[in-house]
Design a protein around this motif. Structure first.
Motif, PDB file in Angstrom:
ATOM      1  N   GLY A  17      22.899 -50.262 -40.919  1.00 26.03           N
ATOM      2  CA  GLY A  17      23.044 -49.450 -39.716  1.00 26.03           C
ATOM      3  C   GLY A  17      24.211 -48.481 -39.816  1.00 26.03           C
ATOM      4  N   PRO A  18      24.155 -47.405 -39.067  1.00 27.43           N
ATOM      5  CA  PRO A  18      25.267 -46.453 -39.078  1.00 27.43           C
ATOM      6  C   PRO A  18      26.518 -47.086 -38.468  1.00 27.43           C
ATOM      7  CG  PRO A  18      23.662 -45.841 -37.404  1.00 27.43           C
ATOM      8  CD  PRO A  18      23.095 -46.998 -38.149  1.00 27.43           C
ATOM      9  N   ALA A  19      27.655 -46.687 -38.965  1.00 25.84           N
ATOM     10  CA  ALA A  19      28.928 -47.193 -38.444  1.00 25.84           C
ATOM     11  C   ALA A  19      29.110 -46.723 -37.006  1.00 25.84           C
ATOM     12  CB  ALA A  19      30.072 -46.693 -39.310  1.00 25.84           C
ATOM     13  N   PRO A  20      29.706 -47.553 -36.168  1.00 26.71           N
ATOM     14  CA  PRO A  20      29.909 -47.150 -34.765  1.00 26.71           C
ATOM     15  C   PRO A  20      30.635 -45.821 -34.616  1.00 26.71           C
ATOM     16  CG  PRO A  20      30.362 -49.488 -35.018  1.00 26.71           C
ATOM     17  CD  PRO A  20      30.148 -48.924 -36.410  1.00 26.71           C
ATOM     18  N   ASP A  21      31.611 -45.546 -35.482  1.00 28.37           N
ATOM     19  CA  ASP A  21      32.334 -44.281 -35.346  1.00 28.37           C
ATOM     20  C   ASP A  21      31.440 -43.084 -35.657  1.00 28.37           C
ATOM     21  OD1 ASP A  21      32.533 -45.072 -38.149  1.00 28.37           O
ATOM     22  OD2 ASP A  21      33.969 -43.424 -38.376  1.00 28.37           O
ATOM     23  N   ALA A  22      30.418 -43.259 -36.477  1.00 25.48           N
ATOM     24  CA  ALA A  22      29.475 -42.169 -36.751  1.00 25.48           C
ATOM     25  C   ALA A  22      28.661 -41.842 -35.495  1.00 25.48           C
ATOM     26  CB  ALA A  22      28.545 -42.547 -37.896  1.00 25.48           C
ATOM     27  N   VAL A  23      28.280 -42.866 -34.755  1.00 24.83           N
ATOM     28  CA  VAL A  23      27.534 -42.659 -33.512  1.00 24.83           C
ATOM     29  C   VAL A  23      28.427 -41.967 -32.489  1.00 24.83           C
ATOM     30  CG1 VAL A  23      26.300 -43.799 -31.633  1.00 24.83           C
ATOM     31  CG2 VAL A  23      26.062 -44.652 -33.979  1.00 24.83           C
ATOM     32  N   ARG A  25      30.982 -39.995 -33.098  1.00 22.58           N
ATOM     33  CA  ARG A  25      31.182 -38.596 -33.504  1.00 22.58           C
ATOM     34  C   ARG A  25      29.962 -37.745 -33.155  1.00 22.58           C
ATOM     35  NH1 ARG A  25      33.039 -40.881 -38.373  1.00 22.58           N
ATOM     36  NH2 ARG A  25      31.237 -39.985 -39.420  1.00 22.58           N
ATOM     37  N   ALA A  26      28.752 -38.306 -33.310  1.00 20.18           N
ATOM     38  CA  ALA A  26      27.540 -37.558 -32.969  1.00 20.18           C
ATOM     39  C   ALA A  26      27.484 -37.257 -31.467  1.00 20.18           C
ATOM     40  CB  ALA A  26      26.299 -38.337 -33.395  1.00 20.18           C
ATOM     41  N   ILE A  27      27.841 -38.245 -30.660  1.00 20.52           N
ATOM     42  CA  ILE A  27      27.847 -38.041 -29.210  1.00 20.52           C
ATOM     43  C   ILE A  27      28.929 -37.044 -28.818  1.00 20.52           C
ATOM     44  CG2 ILE A  27      28.271 -39.173 -26.992  1.00 20.52           C
ATOM     45  CD1 ILE A  27      26.961 -41.689 -28.292  1.00 20.52           C
ATOM     46  N   ALA A  28      30.109 -37.167 -29.410  1.00 22.36           N
ATOM     47  CA  ALA A  28      31.201 -36.238 -29.113  1.00 22.36           C
ATOM     48  C   ALA A  28      30.799 -34.809 -29.480  1.00 22.36           C
ATOM     49  CB  ALA A  28      32.466 -36.647 -29.857  1.00 22.36           C
ATOM     50  N   PHE A  29      30.097 -34.652 -30.594  1.00 21.16           N
ATOM     51  CA  PHE A  29      29.620 -33.325 -30.997  1.00 21.16           C
ATOM     52  C   PHE A  29      28.772 -32.700 -29.899  1.00 21.16           C
ATOM     53  CE2 PHE A  29      26.054 -30.853 -32.645  1.00 21.16           C
ATOM     54  CZ  PHE A  29      26.727 -29.805 -33.252  1.00 21.16           C
ATOM     55  N   ALA A  30      27.839 -33.487 -29.354  1.00 20.89           N
ATOM     56  CA  ALA A  30      26.960 -32.965 -28.308  1.00 20.89           C
ATOM     57  C   ALA A  30      27.739 -32.619 -27.047  1.00 20.89           C
ATOM     58  CB  ALA A  30      25.865 -33.990 -27.990  1.00 20.89           C
ATOM     59  N   ILE A  31      28.674 -33.463 -26.664  1.00 18.83           N
ATOM     60  CA  ILE A  31      29.453 -33.250 -25.444  1.00 18.83           C
ATOM     61  C   ILE A  31      30.358 -32.028 -25.565  1.00 18.83           C
ATOM     62  CG2 ILE A  31      31.323 -34.233 -24.044  1.00 18.83           C
ATOM     63  CD1 ILE A  31      30.074 -36.984 -24.612  1.00 18.83           C
ATOM     64  N   GLY A  36      25.984 -23.257 -22.234  1.00 20.08           N
ATOM     65  CA  GLY A  36      24.932 -22.408 -22.780  1.00 20.08           C
ATOM     66  C   GLY A  36      24.307 -22.979 -24.045  1.00 20.08           C
ATOM     67  N   VAL A  37      24.882 -24.042 -24.580  1.00 21.38           N
ATOM     68  CA  VAL A  37      24.316 -24.717 -25.750  1.00 21.38           C
ATOM     69  C   VAL A  37      23.730 -26.036 -25.268  1.00 21.38           C
ATOM     70  CG1 VAL A  37      24.812 -25.811 -27.966  1.00 21.38           C
ATOM     71  CG2 VAL A  37      25.929 -23.665 -27.366  1.00 21.38           C
ATOM     72  N   ASP A  38      22.446 -26.225 -25.531  1.00 19.94           N
ATOM     73  CA  ASP A  38      21.754 -27.433 -25.100  1.00 19.94           C
ATOM     74  C   ASP A  38      21.446 -28.294 -26.311  1.00 19.94           C
ATOM     75  OD1 ASP A  38      20.297 -29.317 -23.667  1.00 19.94           O
ATOM     76  OD2 ASP A  38      18.454 -28.146 -23.748  1.00 19.94           O
ATOM     77  N   VAL A  39      22.005 -29.487 -26.340  1.00 22.25           N
ATOM     78  CA  VAL A  39      21.669 -30.459 -27.378  1.00 22.25           C
ATOM     79  C   VAL A  39      20.622 -31.376 -26.754  1.00 22.25           C
ATOM     80  CG1 VAL A  39      22.521 -32.292 -28.876  1.00 22.25           C
ATOM     81  CG2 VAL A  39      23.970 -30.314 -28.391  1.00 22.25           C
ATOM     82  N   ALA A  40      19.369 -31.191 -27.149  1.00 18.31           N
ATOM     83  CA  ALA A  40      18.277 -31.917 -26.522  1.00 18.31           C
ATOM     84  C   ALA A  40      18.099 -33.317 -27.102  1.00 18.31           C
ATOM     85  CB  ALA A  40      16.983 -31.132 -26.675  1.00 18.31           C
ATOM     86  N   ASP A  41      18.318 -33.478 -28.381  1.00 21.15           N
ATOM     87  CA  ASP A  41      18.107 -34.767 -29.039  1.00 21.15           C
ATOM     88  C   ASP A  41      19.223 -35.028 -30.046  1.00 21.15           C
ATOM     89  OD1 ASP A  41      15.441 -35.441 -27.967  1.00 21.15           O
ATOM     90  OD2 ASP A  41      14.777 -33.706 -29.143  1.00 21.15           O
ATOM     91  N   ILE A  42      19.566 -36.279 -30.154  1.00 20.54           N
ATOM     92  CA  ILE A  42      20.491 -36.716 -31.199  1.00 20.54           C
ATOM     93  C   ILE A  42      19.799 -37.860 -31.924  1.00 20.54           C
ATOM     94  CG2 ILE A  42      22.718 -37.748 -31.744  1.00 20.54           C
ATOM     95  CD1 ILE A  42      23.806 -36.555 -29.182  1.00 20.54           C
TER      96      ILE A  42
END
Length: 50
Positions: A17-23, A25-31, A36-42
């Protein structure tokens, strides 16, 4: 569920499984995207192969 099977599933998840910090970082990227930028899916997938 049999304890041995549960232990195997947990072990494989921890190994592949992916490391918790990778998850995080992905969420932080979207936030952090500007207005004007829509992140629809991660999709966060492990790169390890069984």
């Amino acid at each position: 569920m049999l304890p041995a099977l549960r232990d195997r599933i947990v072990g494989e998840t921890e190994r592949m499984g992916p490391a918790p910090d990778a998850v995080v970082r992905a969420i932080a990227f979207a936030i952090e995207q500007p207005e004007g930028v829509d992140v629809a899916d991660i999709v966060v997938r492990p790169t390890a192969q069984g």
